[in-house]
Design an enzyme around this catalytic site. Structure first.
Site, PDB file in Angstrom:
ATOM      1  N   GLU A 223      -4.267  -4.088   0.217  1.00  0.00           N
ATOM      2  CA  GLU A 223      -4.032  -2.688   0.541  1.00  0.00           C
ATOM      3  C   GLU A 223      -4.860  -2.280   1.759  1.00  0.00           C
ATOM      4  O   GLU A 223      -4.441  -1.426   2.539  1.00  0.00           O
ATOM      5  CB  GLU A 223      -4.363  -1.792  -0.655  1.00  0.00           C
ATOM      6  CG  GLU A 223      -3.829  -0.372  -0.509  1.00  0.00           C
ATOM      7  CD  GLU A 223      -3.926   0.437  -1.793  1.00  0.00           C
ATOM      8  OE1 GLU A 223      -2.899   0.575  -2.485  1.00  0.00           O
ATOM      9  OE2 GLU A 223      -5.034   0.922  -2.107  1.00  0.00           O
TER      10      GLU A 223
ATOM     11  N   LYS B 119       7.049   6.244  -3.009  1.00  0.00           N
ATOM     12  CA  LYS B 119       6.830   7.481  -3.769  1.00  0.00           C
ATOM     13  C   LYS B 119       7.849   8.543  -3.380  1.00  0.00           C
ATOM     14  O   LYS B 119       8.394   9.256  -4.230  1.00  0.00           O
ATOM     15  CB  LYS B 119       5.421   8.021  -3.508  1.00  0.00           C
ATOM     16  CG  LYS B 119       4.285   7.217  -4.088  1.00  0.00           C
ATOM     17  CD  LYS B 119       2.966   7.916  -3.761  1.00  0.00           C
ATOM     18  CE  LYS B 119       1.775   7.168  -4.266  1.00  0.00           C
ATOM     19  NZ  LYS B 119       0.509   7.846  -3.910  1.00  0.00           N
TER      20      LYS B 119
ATOM     21  N   HIS C 274      -4.290 -26.027 -14.528  1.00  0.00           N
ATOM     22  CA  HIS C 274      -3.091 -26.442 -15.261  1.00  0.00           C
ATOM     23  C   HIS C 274      -1.929 -25.498 -14.972  1.00  0.00           C
ATOM     24  O   HIS C 274      -0.968 -25.432 -15.737  1.00  0.00           O
ATOM     25  CB  HIS C 274      -3.400 -26.509 -16.755  1.00  0.00           C
ATOM     26  CG  HIS C 274      -4.481 -27.492 -17.073  1.00  0.00           C
ATOM     27  ND1 HIS C 274      -4.233 -28.827 -17.305  1.00  0.00           N
ATOM     28  CD2 HIS C 274      -5.831 -27.345 -17.148  1.00  0.00           C
ATOM     29  CE1 HIS C 274      -5.378 -29.458 -17.534  1.00  0.00           C
ATOM     30  NE2 HIS C 274      -6.359 -28.576 -17.439  1.00  0.00           N
TER      31      HIS C 274
END
Length: 591
Positions: A380, A540, A411
């Site tokens: 960000e 938004k 793994h």
């Protein structure tokens, strides 16, 4: 300073030097004793090893020259002094001020609008100390006149990720602090009868998905639960919907508004809206517009819930760790400056080797939330496409950060790291465990077994295994010769090792500030603004239109709204609503 970084003298010289470095092998570098020793950097009881990076001392010195040419030191100093380095929002960036101890309130003055901001900082910290102590000691009680047991923190992004990382990192260390009042040996360490009066169950609610609400309240009793709502403006859509949902849950048992207010706290600057929500002003904790969300762990955003969980004195140690690393970042010579060297290393790997990812690999399970916090903090901050000269960028900016604690990651995705694309890794290890166990018949302790992998992975990535070595091994294993290439490891894959004595509140602060500072430095190296996040905004805005459409459609409202969705969005919205249409007639308004 207007500049195109790729035109700088030192940058051009780094292009030449990095081309030479690509012809060299880390195996040879690792056998150079002087180089290996010179690339181990120390601060306090913390070490960083850069010897497995693909640069010589000459190239590293040129990277430092680049930092000098972009005036990194001066820009860091301006940031600490409160200059408005976030130019798109005309804001200072002063998360470092939050950690300055009270005894330095006059020697480290930061004046904004004719006022020393440290006075406000310590005013809020004093309020947090008293409130958290009163909660922990049962002075502030529930509406049933009992002690609080549970805390739900409601926030999103920077309002919770960093706090959750610290909470998970320190939770079992704190529990063991209580247990270790009685000495135990490593065999009998399974006696975990914690004093429940000193343990608070903290949960985090961030996602607007109602499943996250359900997860947050599962098996909690409203009467035992304190809710902390974290939103600077008290208007963040996801946070406020979750806050209203949890308030409704509380009110199922706590009917009276006055009693309900005892169970709600806000971290916000909008007193009008916190009043309207029913939160007492005594229960509102301030922070400031010069604290960015992703840098807000050491503000009331994080220090309030963490002080309730662990006690304010422990969080002061955490803040002291942050402050000491801040001071190192500000004052240390660039050649010995650990956050700067980390930033230069990422910059080098991204720009001159085109490595576009970084794996954060803490060999300590209690850091299970660390990678998620650093992912947000870095991506960000530095995931930008316009520079500080307001010009489009044509070079790599932020790398993609991801990670998982070792040995789980081994793994999972280490296969790709060893034999797929080259991804620089940062391995974080500790000399001591929060839960040391060792049994007589085991060769090493559990923690030593963990750390054998820490060192082995770094060398495996750097050194690899040649075809000749595989062929020699195959004389015993009898694998078909044509398949041997599958077992070759090319090596020459860079890694950085970070080693601490133990993960305590102080070193947790060091670790947080190390990565915050590294990301700030890298932003300046890239000539970008690390402190805004306009990329979050467009989604938004577009969500508002979809929200309005859902409201009109589900409530069968006649609306004059014109919905300008593209054809793909129209088709998928119809698929979402088709089940509802089968149950009752709904006008979708989508033609």
């Amino acid at each position: 300073m207007n500049m195109e970084i790729t035109n700088l003298k030192s940058y051009k010289e780094l292009v030449t030097l990095s081309a030479e470095e690509k012809t060299k092998d880390l195996k040879d570098y690792l056998n150079d004793k002087n180089r290996s020793e010179s690339l181990i950097k120390k601060f306090k009881n913390f070490y960083m090893d850069l010897s497995r990076q693909r640069y010589s001392e000459k190239t590293l010195n040129k990277l430092v020259e680049y930092a000098e040419e972009v005036e990194l030191k001066k820009k860091v100093e301006k940031t600490f002094m409160g200059e408005k380095v976030n130019m798109t929002e005309n804001r200072s960036v002063l998360h470092t001020a939050l950690r300055i101890p009270i005894e330095k309130i006059n020697t480290h003055k930061i004046i904004i609008d004719n006022k020393n901001v440290l006075e406000d900082v310590h005013g809020v910290l004093k309020k947090i100390e008293k409130y958290s102590d009163d909660i922990r000691n049962g002075v502030i009680k529930t509406c049933k006149n009992t002690k609080f047991k549970n805390v739900i923190c409601i926030g999103i992004g920077g309002s919770y990720l960093g706090t959750e990382f610290v909470y998970e990192a320190m939770k079992y260390y704190y529990y063991n602090m209580e247990l270790n009042k009685n000495e135990k040996d490593q065999v009998n360490n399974f006696n975990n009868n914690y004093d429940q009066d000193n343990v608070f169950n903290v949960r985090f609610l961030a996602n607007v998905d109602p499943n996250d609400v359900n997860r947050a309240i599962q098996n909690l009793d409203q009467y035992d639960t304190l809710v902390i709502i974290i939103s600077k403006t008290f208007t963040t859509a996801e946070t406020m919907l979750n806050a209203r949902s949890i308030k409704k849950w509380l009110s199922l048992k706590i009917k009276d508004d006055e009693n309900l207010s005892k169970h709600m706290v806000a971290v916000s600057t909008n007193l009008k809206l916190t009043d309207e929500f029913g939160i007492s002003r005594d229960n509102v904790f301030e922070f400031w517009d010069w604290v960015g969300g992703r840098f807000s762990v050491t503000s009331s955003v994080g220090i309030l819930p963490l002080s309730i969980a662990f006690g304010y004195k422990n969080m002061r140690n955490f803040l002291n760790g942050c402050h000491d690393m801040d001071e190192h970042f500000l004052h240390a010579d660039l050649k010995e400056n650990i956050p700067v060297l980390l930033a230069l290393t990422s910059f080098y790997n991204s720009h001159f080797f085109d490595y576009k990812n970084v794996a954060i690999l803490p060999y300590f399970q209690n850091l299970l939330k660390f990678s998620a916090h650093i992912q947000q903090l870095s991506m960000e901050s530095n995931g930008k496409s316009v520079d500080r000269n307001n010009q489009p960028i044509h070079y790599n900016t932020c790398q993609v950060y991801f990670g998982e604690p070792g040995t789980n990651g081994q793994h999972s995705f280490y296969q790709l790291i060893h034999q797929g694309q080259v991804i620089p890794v940062e391995l974080i290890g500790f000399k001591h465990s929060h839960f040391p166990i060792k049994f007589d018949k085991e060769v090493v302790s559990n923690h030593d077994e963990l750390m054998t992998n820490f060192f082995a992975q770094a060398d495996a990535l750097a050194i690899g295994k040649t075809y000749e070595q595989v062929k020699e091994e195959n004389e015993k294993n009898k694998m078909s010769p044509e398949l041997l290439t599958h077992k070759v490891f090319n090596g020459n894959r860079p890694s950085t090792l970070l080693l601490f004595d133990e993960l305590n509140f102080y070193t947790c602060g060091l670790l947080l500030s190390l990565y915050e500072s590294r990301i700030v430095a890298e932003g300046f190296l890239l000539n970008i603004n690390s402190f805004d996040q306009w990329g979050v905004e467009l989604g938004k805005v577009l969500a508002k239109e979809v929200r309005n459409y859902f409201n009109d459609t589900r409530n069968q409202k006649k609306s004059d709204n014109t919905y300008n969705f593209n054809e793909s969005t129209k088709n998928f919205i119809k698929l979402l609503l088709v089940q509802i249409k089968k149950k009752k007639k709904i006008n979708t308004n989508l033609k």
